[in-house]
Motif scaffolding. Sequence first.
Motif, short mmCIF file in Angstrom:
data_model
loop_
_atom_site.label_atom_id
_atom_site.label_comp_id
_atom_site.label_asym_id
_atom_site.label_seq_id
_atom_site.Cartn_x
_atom_site.Cartn_y
_atom_site.Cartn_z
N HIS A 54 -9.43 78.80 15.34
CA HIS A 54 -8.10 78.99 15.91
C HIS A 54 -7.71 77.77 16.73
O HIS A 54 -8.45 77.34 17.62
N ALA A 55 -6.56 77.22 16.41
CA ALA A 55 -6.06 76.06 17.14
C ALA A 55 -5.50 76.51 18.48
O ALA A 55 -4.62 77.36 18.55
N HIS A 56 -6.02 75.94 19.56
CA HIS A 56 -5.58 76.35 20.90
C HIS A 56 -4.13 75.93 21.17
O HIS A 56 -3.48 76.50 22.05
N SER A 57 -3.63 74.96 20.42
CA SER A 57 -2.28 74.46 20.67
C SER A 57 -1.23 75.16 19.82
O SER A 57 -0.07 74.76 19.82
N SER A 58 -1.60 76.20 19.08
CA SER A 58 -0.65 76.88 18.20
C SER A 58 0.51 77.46 18.99
O SER A 58 0.35 77.99 20.10
N GLU A 59 1.68 77.40 18.39
CA GLU A 59 2.89 77.90 19.03
C GLU A 59 2.88 79.42 19.07
O GLU A 59 2.57 80.09 18.08
N ARG A 60 3.23 80.01 20.19
CA ARG A 60 3.30 81.47 20.33
C ARG A 60 4.61 81.95 19.72
O ARG A 60 5.68 81.45 20.05
N LEU A 61 4.50 82.92 18.81
CA LEU A 61 5.67 83.44 18.13
C LEU A 61 6.18 84.71 18.81
O LEU A 61 5.51 85.31 19.65
N HIS B 173 6.61 80.61 10.39
CA HIS B 173 7.44 79.59 11.03
C HIS B 173 8.07 80.25 12.25
O HIS B 173 8.24 81.48 12.30
N ARG B 174 8.43 79.46 13.23
CA ARG B 174 9.02 80.01 14.47
C ARG B 174 10.29 80.79 14.17
O ARG B 174 10.65 81.73 14.90
N SER C 232 -2.95 87.26 12.49
CA SER C 232 -2.91 86.21 13.51
C SER C 232 -1.63 85.40 13.46
O SER C 232 -1.12 84.94 14.48
N ASN C 233 -1.07 85.22 12.25
CA ASN C 233 0.15 84.43 12.12
C ASN C 233 1.40 85.19 12.52
O ASN C 233 2.50 84.64 12.46
N ASP C 234 1.24 86.45 12.93
CA ASP C 234 2.35 87.16 13.55
C ASP C 234 2.37 86.92 15.06
O ASP C 234 3.31 87.33 15.74
N TYR C 235 1.33 86.27 15.57
CA TYR C 235 1.24 85.90 16.98
C TYR C 235 1.39 84.40 17.20
O TYR C 235 1.98 83.98 18.19
N PHE C 236 0.84 83.61 16.27
CA PHE C 236 0.76 82.16 16.47
C PHE C 236 1.29 81.44 15.23
O PHE C 236 1.01 81.83 14.09
N GLY C 237 2.04 80.37 15.47
CA GLY C 237 2.59 79.58 14.39
C GLY C 237 1.52 78.82 13.64
O GLY C 237 0.41 78.61 14.13
N PRO C 238 1.85 78.36 12.44
CA PRO C 238 0.88 77.62 11.63
C PRO C 238 0.60 76.24 12.22
O PRO C 238 1.42 75.68 12.95
N SER C 239 -0.57 75.73 11.90
CA SER C 239 -0.94 74.38 12.35
C SER C 239 -1.74 73.72 11.24
O SER C 239 -2.38 74.40 10.43
N PRO C 240 -1.71 72.39 11.16
CA PRO C 240 -2.48 71.69 10.12
C PRO C 240 -3.97 71.94 10.28
O PRO C 240 -4.50 71.98 11.39
N LYS C 241 -4.65 72.16 9.15
CA LYS C 241 -6.10 72.36 9.16
C LYS C 241 -6.72 71.55 8.03
O LYS C 241 -6.11 71.32 6.99
N ASN C 242 -7.96 71.13 8.23
CA ASN C 242 -8.72 70.47 7.17
C ASN C 242 -9.22 71.54 6.20
O ASN C 242 -10.04 72.38 6.59
N PRO C 243 -8.74 71.55 4.94
CA PRO C 243 -9.13 72.63 4.03
C PRO C 243 -10.63 72.68 3.75
O PRO C 243 -11.16 73.73 3.40
#
Length: 311
Positions: free
Chosen positions: A138-145, A92-93, A117-128
């Motif tokens: 990798h979601a291009h719109s992920s928030e930069r942490l 989370h941010r 990767s999640n230490d660089y970019f925030g989580p995003s919804p994905k189709n499991p």
Amino acid sequence: MTALPRAAATALGVVAAAGAGALAYGSLIERNRFTLRTATVEVLPAGADDIRVLHLSDLHMAPWQTHKQEWVRELARLKPDLVVDTGDNLGHRDGLSGIRSALAVFADVPGVYVNGSNDYFGPSPKNPLRYFTGPSKHAHSSERLDTAALEGFFDSLGWKNLNNRAVTTEVNGTIIDFFGVDDPHRRFDKLERIPGALDELRENDDRGPRVSIGVAHAPYQYVLNSFVTHGAEVIFAGHTHGGQVCVPGFGALVTNCDIPRDQVKGLSLWRHGFHSAHLNVSAGLGTSIYAPVRFACPPEATLLTLTARAR
């Protein structure tokens, strides 16, 4: 309604109820059923004192996850000699506040870390269902942490950064050469830097017998093979979540990388060429906030005791 349609409707109802029950169990109970796994590896020089290594991975921390933070803090009572953190700490941010709460108690314990990767970019919804087609995209719109703030906190604990680096430290009288890579899942790894970094360490340090340990977030086969080639005797990794949703008696359905399913979590032996290393893959302590479910795969930390080889 005839007997056959009535039976079919009943069967569908039972399946739906079972599915709902499994989802409720996985999201409300099992994902919070934190577990300590223990194991022992004979890898140290003869006569060396044991080294108790606390392996933490994939906390995916959000600030409101106070139960997880408290459980991790309690691990300090184990009095580990060393902490190895294999990344994906943030979920989370504002996750760093929870990481500080959980890990500040380890300030006096030597440690090493790599990023996921999640230490660089925030989580995003994905189709499991996409995990069945291969490693996650990798979601291009992920928030930069704020990765620098996370690394700054770890540095303040005295932990050593192994992102595409090598360091030497002494623990309980044993010299340990650590080397690691930045997140392979994002292809941030720079394996070509490892040989030179290790050569520099060993040329400037002629102390006695030593052990080599490799550290990475995602256990892709090319990384593990390279680590074995460069002399790793123990390898620590995370990323897989142990499959996260498993089938009792069958195991993990997916690994989110190319490691074999039977090595998706726990301690095993990784062989490459004529050499091998002990591989500990952590099932991790968290999940994405968009997929807060575990089934037949409880969240875990590992206390791995490194002990002397038999004479």
